[in-house]
Scaffold this motif. Structure first.
Motif, PDB file in Angstrom:
ATOM      1  N   HIS A 200       0.983  -1.376  -0.263  1.00 38.26           N
ATOM      2  CA  HIS A 200       0.410   0.052   0.228  1.00 38.26           C
ATOM      3  C   HIS A 200       0.656   1.095  -0.047  1.00 38.26           C
ATOM      4  N   LEU A 201       1.903   0.955   0.657  1.00 39.55           N
ATOM      5  CA  LEU A 201       3.118   2.604  -0.202  1.00 39.55           C
ATOM      6  C   LEU A 201       3.720   2.538  -0.835  1.00 39.55           C
ATOM      7  N   HIS A 202       3.442   1.008  -1.935  1.00 39.27           N
ATOM      8  CA  HIS A 202       4.470   1.847  -3.187  1.00 39.27           C
ATOM      9  C   HIS A 202       4.227   2.636  -4.215  1.00 39.27           C
ATOM     10  N   GLY A 203       2.867   3.103  -4.181  1.00 40.25           N
ATOM     11  CA  GLY A 203       2.326   3.386  -5.290  1.00 40.25           C
ATOM     12  C   GLY A 203       3.227   5.470  -4.428  1.00 40.25           C
ATOM     13  N   LEU A 204       3.481   5.739  -2.407  1.00 38.46           N
ATOM     14  CA  LEU A 204       3.496   6.983  -1.990  1.00 38.46           C
ATOM     15  C   LEU A 204       5.224   6.837  -2.597  1.00 38.46           C
ATOM     16  N   VAL A 205       6.011   5.485  -2.294  1.00 35.69           N
ATOM     17  CA  VAL A 205       7.612   5.780  -2.691  1.00 35.69           C
ATOM     18  C   VAL A 205       7.516   6.251  -4.413  1.00 35.69           C
ATOM     19  N   MET A 206       6.987   5.722  -5.423  1.00 28.86           N
ATOM     20  CA  MET A 206       7.105   6.194  -6.692  1.00 28.86           C
ATOM     21  C   MET A 206       6.945   6.847  -6.459  1.00 28.86           C
ATOM     22  N   GLY A 207       6.243   7.443  -6.024  1.00 26.71           N
ATOM     23  CA  GLY A 207       5.392   9.252  -6.653  1.00 26.71           C
ATOM     24  C   GLY A 207       6.900  10.094  -5.427  1.00 26.71           C
ATOM     25  N   SER A 208       7.027  10.114  -4.838  1.00 18.01           N
ATOM     26  CA  SER A 208       8.077  10.418  -3.498  1.00 18.01           C
ATOM     27  C   SER A 208       9.205  10.698  -4.711  1.00 18.01           C
ATOM     28  N   CYS A 209       9.715   9.214  -5.328  1.00 17.77           N
ATOM     29  CA  CYS A 209      11.233   9.509  -6.204  1.00 17.77           C
ATOM     30  C   CYS A 209      10.432  10.092  -7.637  1.00 17.77           C
ATOM     31  N   ALA A 210       9.408  10.316  -8.109  1.00 13.62           N
ATOM     32  CA  ALA A 210       8.948  10.929  -9.158  1.00 13.62           C
ATOM     33  C   ALA A 210       9.325  11.618  -9.363  1.00 13.62           C
ATOM     34  N   ALA A 211       8.416  12.866  -8.416  1.00 12.12           N
ATOM     35  CA  ALA A 211       7.196  14.035  -8.313  1.00 12.12           C
ATOM     36  C   ALA A 211       8.388  14.573  -7.410  1.00 12.12           C
ATOM     37  N   GLY A 212       9.382  15.654  -8.296  1.00 12.82           N
ATOM     38  CA  GLY A 212       9.729  17.383  -7.400  1.00 12.82           C
ATOM     39  C   GLY A 212       8.572  18.406  -7.458  1.00 12.82           C
ATOM     40  N   ASN A 213       9.618  18.936  -7.112  1.00 13.65           N
ATOM     41  CA  ASN A 213       9.107  20.330  -6.257  1.00 13.65           C
ATOM     42  C   ASN A 213       9.517  21.043  -6.833  1.00 13.65           C
ATOM     43  N   LEU A 214       9.226  21.583  -8.467  1.00 13.14           N
ATOM     44  CA  LEU A 214       8.819  22.163  -9.261  1.00 13.14           C
ATOM     45  C   LEU A 214       8.382  23.293  -9.328  1.00 13.14           C
ATOM     46  N   GLY A 215       7.274  24.553  -8.154  1.00 14.44           N
ATOM     47  CA  GLY A 215       6.904  25.317  -8.129  1.00 14.44           C
ATOM     48  C   GLY A 215       7.512  26.099  -6.787  1.00 14.44           C
ATOM     49  N   ASN A 216       7.318  26.432  -6.235  1.00 15.70           N
ATOM     50  CA  ASN A 216       7.417  27.186  -5.051  1.00 15.70           C
ATOM     51  C   ASN A 216       8.820  26.894  -3.984  1.00 15.70           C
ATOM     52  N   LEU A 217       9.516  25.825  -4.400  1.00 10.33           N
ATOM     53  CA  LEU A 217      11.195  26.342  -3.784  1.00 10.33           C
ATOM     54  C   LEU A 217      11.480  27.336  -5.616  1.00 10.33           C
ATOM     55  N   LEU A 218      11.799  26.374  -6.470  1.00 15.32           N
ATOM     56  CA  LEU A 218      12.002  27.012  -7.756  1.00 15.32           C
ATOM     57  C   LEU A 218      11.816  29.131  -7.430  1.00 15.32           C
ATOM     58  N   LEU A 219      10.227  28.673  -7.481  1.00 10.33           N
ATOM     59  CA  LEU A 219      10.083  30.456  -7.384  1.00 10.33           C
ATOM     60  C   LEU A 219      10.720  31.539  -6.108  1.00 10.33           C
ATOM     61  N   ILE A 220      11.830  30.601  -5.350  1.00  9.19           N
ATOM     62  CA  ILE A 220      11.668  31.548  -4.566  1.00  9.19           C
ATOM     63  C   ILE A 220      13.388  31.481  -5.346  1.00  9.19           C
ATOM     64  N   ILE A 221      14.153  30.489  -5.265  1.00 14.83           N
ATOM     65  CA  ILE A 221      15.735  29.859  -5.435  1.00 14.83           C
ATOM     66  C   ILE A 221      16.210  30.502  -7.324  1.00 14.83           C
ATOM     67  N   VAL A 222      15.329  30.090  -7.390  1.00 13.57           N
ATOM     68  CA  VAL A 222      15.613  31.548  -9.638  1.00 13.57           C
ATOM     69  C   VAL A 222      16.046  33.209  -8.696  1.00 13.57           C
ATOM     70  N   PRO A 223      14.690  33.582  -8.382  1.00 13.17           N
ATOM     71  CA  PRO A 223      14.951  35.203  -8.621  1.00 13.17           C
ATOM     72  C   PRO A 223      16.558  35.279  -7.517  1.00 13.17           C
ATOM     73  N   ALA A 224      16.523  34.727  -6.505  1.00  9.33           N
ATOM     74  CA  ALA A 224      17.646  34.886  -5.387  1.00  9.33           C
ATOM     75  C   ALA A 224      19.150  34.808  -6.159  1.00  9.33           C
ATOM     76  N   LEU A 225      19.106  33.575  -7.071  1.00  3.49           N
ATOM     77  CA  LEU A 225      20.155  33.928  -7.616  1.00  3.49           C
ATOM     78  C   LEU A 225      20.176  34.095  -8.800  1.00  3.49           C
ATOM     79  N   CYS A 226      19.199  35.027  -9.228  1.00  2.50           N
ATOM     80  CA  CYS A 226      19.332  36.930  -9.695  1.00  2.50           C
ATOM     81  C   CYS A 226      19.818  37.632  -9.998  1.00  2.50           C
ATOM     82  N   GLU A 227      19.192  37.722  -8.146  1.00  3.18           N
ATOM     83  CA  GLU A 227      20.039  38.957  -7.458  1.00  3.18           C
ATOM     84  C   GLU A 227      20.936  39.020  -7.242  1.00  3.18           C
ATOM     85  N   GLU A 228      21.845  37.877  -6.755  1.00  2.00           N
ATOM     86  CA  GLU A 228      23.352  38.101  -6.280  1.00  2.00           C
ATOM     87  C   GLU A 228      24.087  38.314  -8.057  1.00  2.00           C
TER      88      GLU A 228
END
Length: 425
Positions: free
Chosen positions: A102-130
C-alpha cells in the motif's frame, strides 16, 4: 558566488517549509486540535479545487507567451523524463526494501515528482539578485526566471495529477471504490456483481432444463435427444458467460487502476486556461497588465494562488503528528529515497541535459540549462501530501518522507546548485 551565500539562498526556502510544517504539527496536537481529521479534509479540498488552479493558471497567464512556449518545448520532455526515471527507480527501491504494497505508490511518487514550483520560485529569483550571478543582468534574469519557473510549475502539476495520482491510486488498496473527496464517480468493480449474475443465470438455466425434463412423460428417444441438446446449450451458454465475465473483469480492473477522469483535474483545466490566456494576444491584452480592463481577475487569481504553498505545508505538518508516533517508513527505505532524489536523479539529469544541448534541443541560455538541471535535484512535491490526504492512505508516512527529504535538501540543493552553476557558466 561564494559557497556560503549560495548555502543561504538554498537554505531559506527549505527552512520556510520546515517552519510552516512545524506550525501544522502544532495545530494537529490533540490539545490544540485546530487541524484535526475533518479540518484537514476540508482544507485539502480547498487546496485541490481553488488554490492550486489559481496558482497554476495565474502564473502561466502572467509569464508565458506564444514565443516563449515554442522556444521552451524541451522543458515538458525534460520534466516527463524526471517523472518516468524517478518512478522507475522508486519501483526498484520498493522491490529491494520489500516495502508494504500500500506504500508502493507513495514511494514511487516521491521518487518521481519533484517540487517544481514554490522552491524554484524562491531559489531562481534569489540567484538572479546576486551580484556575481552567472546569469547576466538582474532584471532580465528575474523576468526570464519567472517565466521558466511558472512553466515548470504548471507542467509539473499536470504530470502530478495525471501520472503520480494514478500511481498512488493504483497501489492504494482501494478495492474498486474511489474516494468521494476526489470528486470522482466509480462503480464497484470487485467482481461480486458479475459472480452473482453468473450464479443466478446458471440457476435459472438449470430450472428451465429441469422443467423441460418433467414435460417428458417417458424416457424415450425424443426426451434423450432433448436432454442432450439442453446439455450442449448449457455448456455453450456457460462458456459465453465465462468469456464475457473474464473480459468484463479485465476491463473493470483496468478502469479501476487508471482513473482517466483525473486527467482533467482542476489544476489541469487551469493550466489549459492559463496557456490560452498567455498565448492568445487579444485575450492577454484584456486580462494581463496594469491597464488591462479585466486585470482584477488576474489579480484575484494571484492572491488565491499565494495561499497554496502554506496550506499544503500545514497539511503535511498536521499529518506528521501520526507519523512521529508510528510510521511504515523504515530506515533503509528512507535512505533509498534520499539516494534516488539527491544522487541518482541529478547525475542522470546532467547526462540528459548535456546530451540535449549537444544535439541542439537546448540553446545556449545558461539560466534555462540551470533550471532544467535543477529539476532533477529537488525534494518531493508537496502535492503528494494532498493526494495521500484525498485517499486517506499513507498520510503519516508521506509526512515523514517530506520531513527527512526537505531537511536534507538544505545541503543537497546547495551542493548541486553550486555544481550546476559552474557547469553552465
Amino acid at each position: 558566488m561564494a559557497f556560503l551565500d549560495l548555502f543561504v539562498v538554498a537554505l531559506i526556502p527549505v527552512l520556510k517549509t520546515l517552519l510552516i510544517t512545524a506550525v501544522g504539527l502544532l495545530l494537529a496536537v490533540p490539545r490544540v486540535n485546530i487541524l484535526g481529521d475533518a479540518a484537514r479534509h476540508h482544507l485539502n479540498n480547498v487546496v485541490f479545487y481553488v488554490f492550486i488552479p489559481a496558482l497554476v493558471g495565474g502564473s502561466l497567464a502572467d509569464t508565458v507567451t506564444a514565443t516563449s512556449l515554442v522556444s521552451l518545448w524541451f522543458m515538458p520532455v525534460n520534466i516527463l523524463l524526471t517523472f518516468i526515471i524517478g518512478s522507475g527507480l522508486g519501483w526498484v527501491l520498493v522491490k529491494i526494501t520489500r516495502t508494504p504494497e500500500h506504500l508502493h505508490g507513495l514511494v514511487m511518487g516521491s521518487c518521481a515528482a519533484g517540487n517544481l514550483g514554490n522552491l524554484l520560485l524562491i531559489i531562481v529569483p534569489a540567484l538572479c539578485e546576486e551580484s556575481n550571478s552567472p546569469f547576466g543582468d538582474k532584471l532580465t534574469c528575474s523576468a526570464n526566471g519567472q517565466g521558466l519557473v511558472s512553466l515548470s510549475m504548471a507542467i509539473g502539476s499536470v504530470y502530478i495529477w495525471s501520472y503520480v495520482y494514478n500511481i498512488i491510486r493504483a497501489y492504494g488498496n482501494l478495492n474498486g471504490k474511489d474516494i468521494a473527496k476526489a470528486s470522482t464517480i466509480s462503480i464497484d468493480c470487485s467482481g461480486k456483481t458479475l459472480d452473482m449474475f453468473t450464479e443466478n443465470y446458471n440457476e435459472a438455466l438449470l430450472q428451465s432444463r429441469h422443467s423441460s425434463f418433467e414435460d417428458c412423460e417417458a424416457p424415450d428417444v425424443e426426451c434423450a435427444e432433448e436432454e442432450e441438446l439442453s446439455i450442449v446449450l448449457e455448456d455453450e451458454e456457460n462458456k459465453k458467460v465465462t468469456v464475457l465475465t473474464k473480459i468484463k473483469l479485465h476491463v473493470d480492473a483496468f478502469s479501476d487502476k487508471i482513473n482517466l477522469k483525473m486527467w482533467l483535474t482542476p489544476s489541469t483545466i487551469a493550466t489549459i486556461v492559463g496557456l490560452l490566456i498567455g498565448v492568445i494576444s487579444p485575450i492577454r491584452k484584456v486580462m494581463i497588465g496594469d491597464n488591462a480592463p479585466l486585470r482584477v481577475i488576474d489579480s484575484s487569481a494571484s492572491l488565491l494562488g499565494e495561499a497554496t504553498v502554506p496550506a499544503m505545508t500545514l497539511i503535511v505538518g498536521a499529518n506528521l503528528f501520526k507519523g512521529l508516533k508510528k510510521s511504515g517508513v523504515g530506515l533503509w527505505l528512507m535512505v533509498g529515497i534520499l539516494v534516488v532524489r539527491y544522487v541518482t536523479l541529478p547525475i542522470v539529469g546532467i547526462g540528459i541535459v548535456k546530451a540535449a544541448q549537444h544535439v541542439g534541443f537546448v540553446g545556449s541560455d545558461s539560466l534555462y540549462q540551470f533550471v532544467l538541471l535543477i529539476q532533477y535535484s529537488l525534494p518531493p512535491a508537496m502535492a503528494i501530501g494532498t493526494i495521500t490526504q484525498l485517499f486517506e492512505e499513507g498520510e503519516s508516512e508521506c509526512s515523514v518522507i517530506m520531513l527527512w527529504t526537505y531537511g536534507v535538501a538544505a545541503i543537497s540543493l546547495t551542493l548541486w546548485s553550486t555544481f550546476f552553476m559552474w557547469l553552465v557558466s
